[in-house]
Design a protein around this motif. Structure first.
Motif, PDB file in Angstrom:
ATOM      1  N   GLU A 149     -23.551  15.426   5.582  1.00 21.95           N
ATOM      2  CA  GLU A 149     -23.503  13.977   5.500  1.00 21.95           C
ATOM      3  C   GLU A 149     -22.152  13.500   4.985  1.00 21.95           C
ATOM      4  OE1 GLU A 149     -26.731  12.526   3.211  1.00 21.95           O
ATOM      5  OE2 GLU A 149     -28.288  13.409   4.483  1.00 21.95           O
ATOM      6  N   GLU A 150     -21.319  14.409   4.548  1.00 19.29           N
ATOM      7  CA  GLU A 150     -20.043  14.041   3.951  1.00 19.29           C
ATOM      8  C   GLU A 150     -19.001  13.701   5.012  1.00 19.29           C
ATOM      9  OE1 GLU A 150     -19.620  13.702   0.678  1.00 19.29           O
ATOM     10  OE2 GLU A 150     -21.747  14.228   0.446  1.00 19.29           O
ATOM     11  N   TYR A 151     -18.065  12.853   4.633  1.00 13.40           N
ATOM     12  CA  TYR A 151     -16.923  12.566   5.487  1.00 13.40           C
ATOM     13  C   TYR A 151     -15.707  12.315   4.600  1.00 13.40           C
ATOM     14  CZ  TYR A 151     -17.752   7.634   4.336  1.00 13.40           C
ATOM     15  OH  TYR A 151     -17.922   6.453   3.666  1.00 13.40           O
ATOM     16  N   GLU A 152     -14.546  12.378   5.199  1.00 13.72           N
ATOM     17  CA  GLU A 152     -13.304  12.146   4.461  1.00 13.72           C
ATOM     18  C   GLU A 152     -12.542  10.999   5.107  1.00 13.72           C
ATOM     19  OE1 GLU A 152     -10.989  15.682   4.332  1.00 13.72           O
ATOM     20  OE2 GLU A 152     -12.418  16.801   3.094  1.00 13.72           O
ATOM     21  N   VAL A 153     -11.885  10.202   4.266  1.00 18.43           N
ATOM     22  CA  VAL A 153     -10.948   9.182   4.739  1.00 18.43           C
ATOM     23  C   VAL A 153      -9.606   9.501   4.101  1.00 18.43           C
ATOM     24  CG1 VAL A 153     -10.356   6.746   4.813  1.00 18.43           C
ATOM     25  CG2 VAL A 153     -12.749   7.444   5.036  1.00 18.43           C
ATOM     26  N   GLU A 154      -8.670   9.887   4.934  1.00 19.51           N
ATOM     27  CA  GLU A 154      -7.376  10.382   4.458  1.00 19.51           C
ATOM     28  C   GLU A 154      -6.258   9.405   4.831  1.00 19.51           C
ATOM     29  OE1 GLU A 154      -4.351  14.114   5.484  1.00 19.51           O
ATOM     30  OE2 GLU A 154      -6.322  13.959   6.436  1.00 19.51           O
ATOM     31  N   PHE A 155      -5.388   9.104   3.866  1.00 22.08           N
ATOM     32  CA  PHE A 155      -4.201   8.293   4.125  1.00 22.08           C
ATOM     33  C   PHE A 155      -3.197   9.129   4.910  1.00 22.08           C
ATOM     34  CE2 PHE A 155       0.127   7.096   2.888  1.00 22.08           C
ATOM     35  CZ  PHE A 155       0.151   5.749   3.215  1.00 22.08           C
ATOM     36  N   VAL A 156      -2.762   8.619   6.061  1.00 19.17           N
ATOM     37  CA  VAL A 156      -1.810   9.341   6.909  1.00 19.17           C
ATOM     38  C   VAL A 156      -0.393   8.843   6.667  1.00 19.17           C
ATOM     39  CG1 VAL A 156      -1.152   9.922   9.272  1.00 19.17           C
ATOM     40  CG2 VAL A 156      -3.577   9.758   8.649  1.00 19.17           C
ATOM     41  N   GLY A 157      -0.213   7.530   6.599  1.00 19.08           N
ATOM     42  CA  GLY A 157       1.111   6.966   6.401  1.00 19.08           C
ATOM     43  C   GLY A 157       1.110   5.486   6.703  1.00 19.08           C
ATOM     44  N   VAL A 170      -1.076   0.443   8.222  1.00 15.32           N
ATOM     45  CA  VAL A 170      -1.453   1.620   7.446  1.00 15.32           C
ATOM     46  C   VAL A 170      -2.380   2.453   8.314  1.00 15.32           C
ATOM     47  CG1 VAL A 170      -2.553   2.503   5.361  1.00 15.32           C
ATOM     48  CG2 VAL A 170      -1.305   0.325   5.296  1.00 15.32           C
ATOM     49  N   ARG A 171      -2.110   3.729   8.415  1.00 18.34           N
ATOM     50  CA  ARG A 171      -2.927   4.630   9.239  1.00 18.34           C
ATOM     51  C   ARG A 171      -3.765   5.529   8.334  1.00 18.34           C
ATOM     52  NH1 ARG A 171       0.004   7.558  14.051  1.00 18.34           N
ATOM     53  NH2 ARG A 171      -0.310   5.433  14.853  1.00 18.34           N
ATOM     54  N   VAL A 172      -5.066   5.565   8.612  1.00 17.81           N
ATOM     55  CA  VAL A 172      -5.966   6.479   7.915  1.00 17.81           C
ATOM     56  C   VAL A 172      -6.690   7.323   8.954  1.00 17.81           C
ATOM     57  CG1 VAL A 172      -6.279   4.900   5.965  1.00 17.81           C
ATOM     58  CG2 VAL A 172      -7.922   4.870   7.865  1.00 17.81           C
ATOM     59  N   LYS A 173      -7.216   8.445   8.517  1.00 14.98           N
ATOM     60  CA  LYS A 173      -7.931   9.357   9.406  1.00 14.98           C
ATOM     61  C   LYS A 173      -9.344   9.571   8.878  1.00 14.98           C
ATOM     62  CE  LYS A 173      -7.617  14.033  11.380  1.00 14.98           C
ATOM     63  NZ  LYS A 173      -6.829  15.280  11.383  1.00 14.98           N
ATOM     64  N   PHE A 174     -10.319   9.277   9.723  1.00 13.17           N
ATOM     65  CA  PHE A 174     -11.727   9.500   9.394  1.00 13.17           C
ATOM     66  C   PHE A 174     -12.149  10.843   9.967  1.00 13.17           C
ATOM     67  CE2 PHE A 174     -16.083   9.575  10.860  1.00 13.17           C
ATOM     68  CZ  PHE A 174     -16.808   9.123   9.766  1.00 13.17           C
ATOM     69  N   VAL A 179       0.843  -1.197   0.000  1.00 16.26           N
ATOM     70  CA  VAL A 179       0.000   0.000   0.000  1.00 16.26           C
ATOM     71  C   VAL A 179       0.878   1.246   0.000  1.00 16.26           C
ATOM     72  CG1 VAL A 179      -1.652   1.345   1.349  1.00 16.26           C
ATOM     73  CG2 VAL A 179      -1.966  -1.122   1.127  1.00 16.26           C
ATOM     74  N   ALA A 180       1.907   1.251   0.860  1.00 16.51           N
ATOM     75  CA  ALA A 180       2.802   2.405   0.934  1.00 16.51           C
ATOM     76  C   ALA A 180       3.633   2.543  -0.337  1.00 16.51           C
ATOM     77  CB  ALA A 180       3.718   2.269   2.146  1.00 16.51           C
ATOM     78  N   TYR A 181       4.155   1.437  -0.843  1.00 17.17           N
ATOM     79  CA  TYR A 181       5.035   1.468  -2.008  1.00 17.17           C
ATOM     80  C   TYR A 181       4.297   1.992  -3.239  1.00 17.17           C
ATOM     81  CZ  TYR A 181       8.809  -0.070  -5.112  1.00 17.17           C
ATOM     82  OH  TYR A 181       9.847  -0.115  -6.015  1.00 17.17           O
ATOM     83  N   ASP A 182       3.010   1.644  -3.358  1.00 18.72           N
ATOM     84  CA  ASP A 182       2.221   2.046  -4.528  1.00 18.72           C
ATOM     85  C   ASP A 182       1.635   3.444  -4.423  1.00 18.72           C
ATOM     86  OD1 ASP A 182       2.663  -0.236  -5.910  1.00 18.72           O
ATOM     87  OD2 ASP A 182       0.611  -0.988  -5.866  1.00 18.72           O
ATOM     88  N   ARG A 183       1.891   4.135  -3.329  1.00 15.95           N
ATOM     89  CA  ARG A 183       1.238   5.435  -3.120  1.00 15.95           C
ATOM     90  C   ARG A 183       1.494   6.379  -4.287  1.00 15.95           C
ATOM     91  NH1 ARG A 183       2.087   9.823   1.850  1.00 15.95           N
ATOM     92  NH2 ARG A 183       0.377  11.203   1.192  1.00 15.95           N
ATOM     93  N   VAL A 242      -3.667  -3.102  10.747  1.00 22.14           N
ATOM     94  CA  VAL A 242      -2.414  -3.780  11.075  1.00 22.14           C
ATOM     95  C   VAL A 242      -2.301  -5.101  10.328  1.00 22.14           C
ATOM     96  CG1 VAL A 242      -0.944  -4.593  12.959  1.00 22.14           C
ATOM     97  CG2 VAL A 242      -2.573  -2.722  13.359  1.00 22.14           C
ATOM     98  N   GLY A 243      -1.107  -5.321   9.716  1.00 22.70           N
ATOM     99  CA  GLY A 243      -0.827  -6.576   9.042  1.00 22.70           C
ATOM    100  C   GLY A 243      -0.314  -7.636  10.003  1.00 22.70           C
ATOM    101  N   PRO A 244      -0.167  -8.883   9.545  1.00 24.85           N
ATOM    102  CA  PRO A 244       0.263  -9.988  10.415  1.00 24.85           C
ATOM    103  C   PRO A 244       1.633  -9.780  11.060  1.00 24.85           C
ATOM    104  CG  PRO A 244      -0.637 -10.824   8.349  1.00 24.85           C
ATOM    105  CD  PRO A 244      -0.490  -9.347   8.183  1.00 24.85           C
ATOM    106  N   ASP A 245       2.521  -9.040  10.394  1.00 32.20           N
ATOM    107  CA  ASP A 245       3.867  -8.831  10.930  1.00 32.20           C
ATOM    108  C   ASP A 245       3.965  -7.575  11.804  1.00 32.20           C
ATOM    109  OD1 ASP A 245       3.598  -6.893   9.012  1.00 32.20           O
ATOM    110  OD2 ASP A 245       5.557  -7.257   8.056  1.00 32.20           O
TER     111      ASP A 245
END
Length: 346
Positions: free
Chosen positions: A260-268, A249-253, A168-172, A242-245
């Protein structure tokens, strides 16, 4: 002289009364603030409402006790003779009222508070707030949740596989996995049933607290009802998938106020040691490196190196052991093949 003194006093009172009216007029509200008085008694909640700057209607609550109150704070004007018009006092020597004097005002304007009945539309969302407080106090204390990355669903770009935080991070910004994951994260919040299965308290907060409060109209008396000012109610929630290891990936809601709108933002994204996972663009940038310190650093460095190797990056040199920290770096040129290596730092 007596009449002159009386006129002067009335003038002063009218000026003061005008200032009071101006202060109360400025209390015309566009929204009603709501705030928490944590672990307060009912008396302390009333005092907190009185102490909050400004005038007008405000709502105060205590999740621990499950109490919620609505108050109106206003400025009470000062008075003369207990609020009566100033009166001339007759001279006892000759009974001539014209020679009398006028008593003076002995009460200053003061902040006052008045209890108001809580709006019935506020009761159900507040009951949901208390439910989350009792069931998941950590959610309200930290505004943060950790969930297995499998909760957002499988990665359609990989066969029978959950999302990998590294990929996910590598493909950002460049690859399909990043955009697919972000869409899956939006769907995770957008589907009540899936969110309820993953985290009931989070579902209650988003759908039973934030959703109904966004357009709630609060009565303020004679004026038209206004929106609730949700400034102190948690609307931003951080989710670590969280992955098995242990990488995640952190996102912010973020729920948009009065909408009625909301945002989902990739944090890192980070590995289990908190080292940022690289993007493909970062790895190709001169000077790229990652440092791994302390116990587990050797394994963590190798895990990241192995991931980059699977993305087409070669490796050179032996991996050192017994180091205080490990440095992973990559070289694009002048070598014919892009390569990465791990060095020791003592």
């Amino acid at each position: 002289m007596g009449n002159g003194l009386m006129v002067k006093c009335i003038s002063i009172v009218l000026m003061a009364f005008g200032a009071v009216m101006s202060a109360n007029a400025s209390a015309t509200q566009s929204s009603v603030p709501i705030f928490e008085c944590r672990n307060c008694s009912d008396t302390q909640m009333q005092q907190a409402a009185l102490n909050k700057p400004g005038y007008g209607v405000r709502i105060v609550y205590n999740l621990a006790s499950g109490h919620i109150f609505k108050y109106k704070v206003y400025l009470e004007p000062g008075c003369m003779n207990g609020g009566e018009e100033p009166q001339a006092v007759a001279s006892k020597s000759d009974g001539d009222a014209e020679a009398g004097t006028t008593s003076t005002c002995n009460q200053n304007p003061s902040r006052e508070i008045e209890w108001m009945p809580i709006d019935t539309v506020m009761l159900a969302p507040f009951a949901a707030m208390v439910e989350v407080y009792n069931d998941s106090p950590a959610l309200l204390a930290t505004a943060k949740v950790e969930k297995p990355i499998g909760d957002v669903g499988r990665n359609p770009n990989e066969v029978f596989s959950n999302f990998d935080p590294y990929l996910v991070a590598y493909d950002r910004g460049t690859g399909p996995t990043f955009h697919t994951f972000l869409e899956a994260a939006r769907n995770y919040f957008n589907t009540h049933s899936s969110l309820l299965n993953s985290d009931p308290s989070l579902a209650v907060w988003i759908y039973d607290v934030l959703a109904p409060l966004r357009n709630l109209q609060i009565s303020i008396g004679q004026q038209p009802a206004v929106n609730l000012d949700m400034g102190t109610i948690m609307q931003d929630i951080t989710i670590d998938f969280v992955g098995p290891d242990g990488s995640y990936v952190r996102v912010k809601f973020t729920r948009q106020p009065n909408s009625e709108e909301y945002e989902v933002e990739f944090v890192g994204a980070w590995n289990s040691m908190g080292v940022p996972l690289p993007t493909s663009q970062e790895v190709r940038t001169p000077g790229f490196h990652r440092q791994f310190r302390g116990p587990g650093g050797h394994e963590a460095a190798n895990n990241m190196g192995d991931f980059l190797n699977r993305q087409g990056w070669g490796s050179y040199g032996p991996t050192p052991i017994g180091c205080r920290s490990y440095i992973l770096s990559c070289i694009v040129e002048p070598r014919p093949m892009s390569m990465c290596r791990i060095d020791c730092e003592n």
